[in-house]
Design an enzyme around this catalytic site. Structure first.
Site, mmCIF file in Angstrom:
data_model
loop_
_atom_site.group_PDB
_atom_site.id
_atom_site.type_symbol
_atom_site.label_atom_id
_atom_site.label_comp_id
_atom_site.label_asym_id
_atom_site.label_seq_id
_atom_site.Cartn_x
_atom_site.Cartn_y
_atom_site.Cartn_z
ATOM 1 N N ASP A 144 0.868 -1.175 0.000
ATOM 2 C CA ASP A 144 0.000 0.000 0.000
ATOM 3 C C ASP A 144 0.911 1.233 0.000
ATOM 4 O OD1 ASP A 144 -2.103 1.773 0.090
ATOM 5 O OD2 ASP A 144 -3.209 0.696 1.627
HETATM 6 C C1 BGC Z 1 -5.062 3.139 0.319
HETATM 7 C C2 BGC Z 1 -5.311 2.070 -0.729
HETATM 8 C C3 BGC Z 1 -5.157 2.664 -2.099
HETATM 9 C C4 BGC Z 1 -3.778 3.277 -2.236
HETATM 10 C C5 BGC Z 1 -3.498 3.896 -3.593
HETATM 11 C C6 BGC Z 1 -3.743 3.853 0.050
HETATM 12 O O1 BGC Z 1 -3.490 4.893 0.906
HETATM 13 O O2 BGC Z 1 -5.046 2.551 1.595
HETATM 14 O O3 BGC Z 1 -6.583 1.513 -0.554
HETATM 15 O O4 BGC Z 1 -5.366 1.676 -3.060
HETATM 16 O O5 BGC Z 1 -3.640 4.294 -1.267
HETATM 17 O O6 BGC Z 1 -4.212 5.051 -3.751
#
Ligand code: BGC
Length: 751
Positions: A311
């Site tokens: 993430d």
């Molecule tokens: C979120 C994810 C997301 C990623 C990309 C993260 O901060 O937790 O769910 O896919 O960002 O935007």
């Protein structure tokens, strides 16, 4: 035979160093793996490390990473460094504002052309995005209801349709990789991202997730209207102890396997090719360095062949938040060894620099990098970008079409859940004088919440002007002259409650639209599950006028309404219904649609009694703690349904057999309607405390007035199994109970 398999598995482990790599040069993907291997034979370590890097689009643009931009301009020095020199394999998400499909094509086309023209191996970049309710970062796209609504519809075909629309409109924007669906089973109602999930139940999440993935990927994710789905967040993210986003999870493995793992297991069976890791720690180990879950369970046991992506910035978080690594280099080492294939390091290329160094020093085996890159190139081939970098061979005439809008409207209507309807006050006659009030009453943003044109979804500048707020939809339905609007409150502040109350006195009916301000991730954290005081006060004062109040809620979480629920005549839960939500809510209120949604989570009455429906019995003991405002699966209709007796084809089954349950459902009211029929199983006694009941099947049927349909469900042994404390799925002979609607039946399971 077994011995040979064990020896082979052993060899595989030794070769891969810390992980069992994908080594399939047979089977349907043989040709793809051959191409992958031939490219890999040409690649340098630096090129491989580059493939494992996932940048934010903003890292390639002029200006600081986090800045407002009204134009996106590539910064040539950054492009040369990150795309050419470091050879970043993937790029993701927004510059700041949503782009039109043409703009996406232009910007992604620029990136692909750089790679094509200026890198040695010309490996196309895989562009990824969070299209979590429609292609939400493409201007003008269809914003479907969020996942929580799809769950509330209890109709898996709507999950499939939402997936199809999303994939089509992503591909219209030349984007082949979606960080969706969210397969977190949401076990804490305080969590701000519940609306992005399918709710608290494992089976609903499993079945909805499967359908949504099938809708997004079809048989071939390279098809012009399909994408690579990336399920998230592996594993435990929605089961945090505190209810705060990105906070720790404590759960024994057998519950992880029982409650959290099945949606991912099923998704992998449906061909899932990408998984994003949870930002939380699980039992003290940050998921990003959890070798057991990432490699042993996900890649080896479940046979996941796709890519595991971190993430956002989560390798850095191992140093800054989790504090298990003293510096970034150590964090890169730990996470890659644990099984991370792609690092979402949005800002720079430090990840790949560290990785190169770690391989050169022998701290990370080359074989681990090769495994990751092999997975990445495999997914890139599956995505179709090697054949057509921009998917230009097709026109996308259905982008933002009426057809898609009406499907989105249908999903919104079928999700909205009627929780109270005293004296059948709803549906309303269309000749009444109505006061619309509340923070959500005239807001598109409250209908769409986060991930809507912008990350936080708060900015009104990118709203689609032609879409209807609740107020606009009601005006269109019954005529502006019959509708007055006074906002009354903001999200937490009072604005003009007295004015709202004065106007309430002149109206026949009050439609009070309360809700949650758009937000996601950490900004969506709250201190208190109660609806904010100002909104409670508004409803109390409106109710004190003696005029009937219809409470409409646009919110992800079940915000506590215990104090105001008895004061209102009807409660309409709209969750986060998307761009057609205003019309859908109005359609329900005025009877153009008959509500058929049911709650995909338990709606608590007290913030001190947070108990899921599938709890162990001790929670009921003595103090009646399990007394939710509304139960999981609750939802009313404008018609009535009567359930016949449950018929089982046997009252005792042997472990190898199946059991068929059927039940007649009759529409005993005056209106046609849909009914979600939910089947729960109770294991009466087991070696691990059995829960009160667990959902095992559901379906949704349509019934004309007076019509009866027989619903048949077939249960298999696996539906009667549970994960025992030794982490194995087992069954235990004994008595079971089945409940459907208000009916119950029992049977005995023999060895
Ligand atoms: C979120 C994810 C997301 C990623 C990309 C993260 O901060 O937790 O769910 O896919 O960002 O935007």
């Amino acid at each position: 035979m077994k011995k040979t398999a064990l020896i082979l598995a052993g060899i595989c482990l030794i070769i891969a160093g810390m992980s069992c790599s994908v080594k399939e040069n047979t089977g349907p993907d043989k040709a793809i793996y051959e191409k992958v291997d031939s490219i890999m034979s040409l690649m340098t370590l630096e090129e491989k490390a580059g493939q494992m890097l996932n940048l934010g689009l903003a890292a390639l643009l002029e200006g600081p990473f986090f800045t407002f931009r009204d134009t996106l301009i590539f910064d040539t020095a950054k492009v040369n460094s990150l795309l050419v020199k470091h050879g970043a394999g993937s790029v993701q998400n927004l510059g700041t504002y949503p782009l039109t499909p043409e703009e996406w094509r232009y910007y992604i086309g620029y990136i692909q052309n750089v790679v094509k023209g200026q890198t040695r191996l010309k490996i196309p970049v895989l562009y990824g995005i969070d299209a979590v309710h429609g292609a939400n970062y493409t201007a003008g796209s269809v914003l479907t209801p969020h996942q929580i609504n799809i769950a509330a519809s209890f109709d898996t075909s709507l999950a499939r349709i939402a997936g199809e629309i999303t994939a089509y409109e992503m591909k219209a924007s030349a984007i082949p990789w979606n960080y969706s669906p969210n397969l977190d089973v949401a076990r804490n109602p305080l969590w701000g991202r519940i609306y992005e999930t399918f709710g608290e139940d494992t089976y609903v999440t499993t079945m909805m997730g499967k359908s949504m993935i099938e809708g997004m990927m079809g048989n071939d994710p390279a098809a012009y209207d399909k994408v690579i789905a990336s399920a998230k967040h592996f594993i435990g993210y929605g089961a945090m102890v505190t209810g705060k986003d990105r906070s720790f999870v404590m759960m024994p493995e057998h519950y992880i396997r029982q409650i959290l793992l099945p949606p991912f297991e099923e998704a992998i069976k449906s061909g899932l090719l990408s998984i994003m890791v949870s930002s939380s720690s699980l039992n003290g180990t940050p998921s990003h360095i959890d070798h057991y879950f990432l490699t042993k369970v996900l890649k080896e046991e479940l046979g996941f062949k796709g890519v595991v992506i971190t993430d956002w910035g989560d390798i850095d978080n191992l140093v800054n938040n989790h504090r298990v690594a003293k510096n970034e280099r150590e964090a890169v080492k730990m996470s890659v060894l644990a099984g991370i294939d792609i690092c979402m390091e949005p800002y720079d290329a430090s990840f790949s620099e560290h990785l190169i160094d770690l391989v050169k020093s022998g701290e990370v085996p080359q074989s681990r990098v090769d495994d990751a890159v092999r997975r990445i190139l495999y997914v890139k081939y599956k995505s179709g970008i090697f054949d057509d970098m921009l998917f230009e061979k097709h026109s996308y005439d259905k982008f933002a079409s009426k057809e898609f809008d009406s499907l989105s409207l249908q999903a919104a209507r079928e999700s909205i859940t009627l929780l109270k309807n005293a004296n059948n006050i709803l549906p309303l006659a269309k000749n009444k004088k109505v006061l619309v009030t509340g923070v959500a009453g005239n807001s598109i943003n409250y209908l769409n919440n986060g991930w809507s044109r912008t990350w936080a979804g708060e900015d009104t500048a990118y709203n689609d002007k032609q879409k209807h707020t609740i107020l606009q939809a009601i005006k269109a339905e019954i005529g502006s002259q019959n509708v007055k609007f006074v906002q009354g409150t903001g999200y937490t502040n009072e604005i003009n409650i007295d004015e709202a109350v004065n106007n309430a006195r002149q109206a026949d009916i009050i439609i009070a639209c309360v809700g949650e301000k758009p937000a996601t991730e950490v900004p969506s954290n709250i201190e208190d599950l109660e609806l904010p005081d100002a909104q409670i006060k508004l409803v109390e004062k409106l109710a004190a006028t003696g005029k009937p109040v219809i409470l409409v809620m646009t919110q992800g979480r079940p915000r506590i309404i215990r104090k105001i629920e008895p004061l209102v005549q009807a409660v309409v839960m709209a969750y986060v219904p998307g761009n057609e939500g205003g019309i859908a809510i109005s359609d329900i209120i005025f009877g153009n649609a008959n509500p058929s949604g049911k709650l995909p989570y338990t709606y608590p009455r007290y913030s001190g009694s947070i108990i899921m429906y599938d709890h162990q019995r001790e929670n009921d003991f003595g103090f009646m703690a399990y007394r939710p405002q509304y139960e999981f699966g609750y939802g009313l209709s404008y018609t009535t349904f009567e359930y016949g007796d449950i018929k089982l084809d046997s009252d005792s089954v042997k472990s190898g057999n199946t059991i068929n349950c059927s039940i007649d459902v009759k529409n005993t009211g005056k209106l046609a309607g849909k009914e979600a029929v939910l089947l729960f199983v109770t294991d009466e006694y087991a070696s691990v405390c059995p829960v009160v009941k667990q959902l095992k099947r559901f379906t949704k049927i349509y019934l004309e007035p007076g019509e009866t349909k027989t619903v048949t469900f077939k249960l298999e042994l696996k539906d009667l199994m549970f994960v025992s404390s030794n982490n194995k799925r087992v069954y235990e002979p004994g008595s079971f109970k089945i409940s459907i609607g208000n009916k119950e039946a029992g049977f005995y399971l023999y060895e």
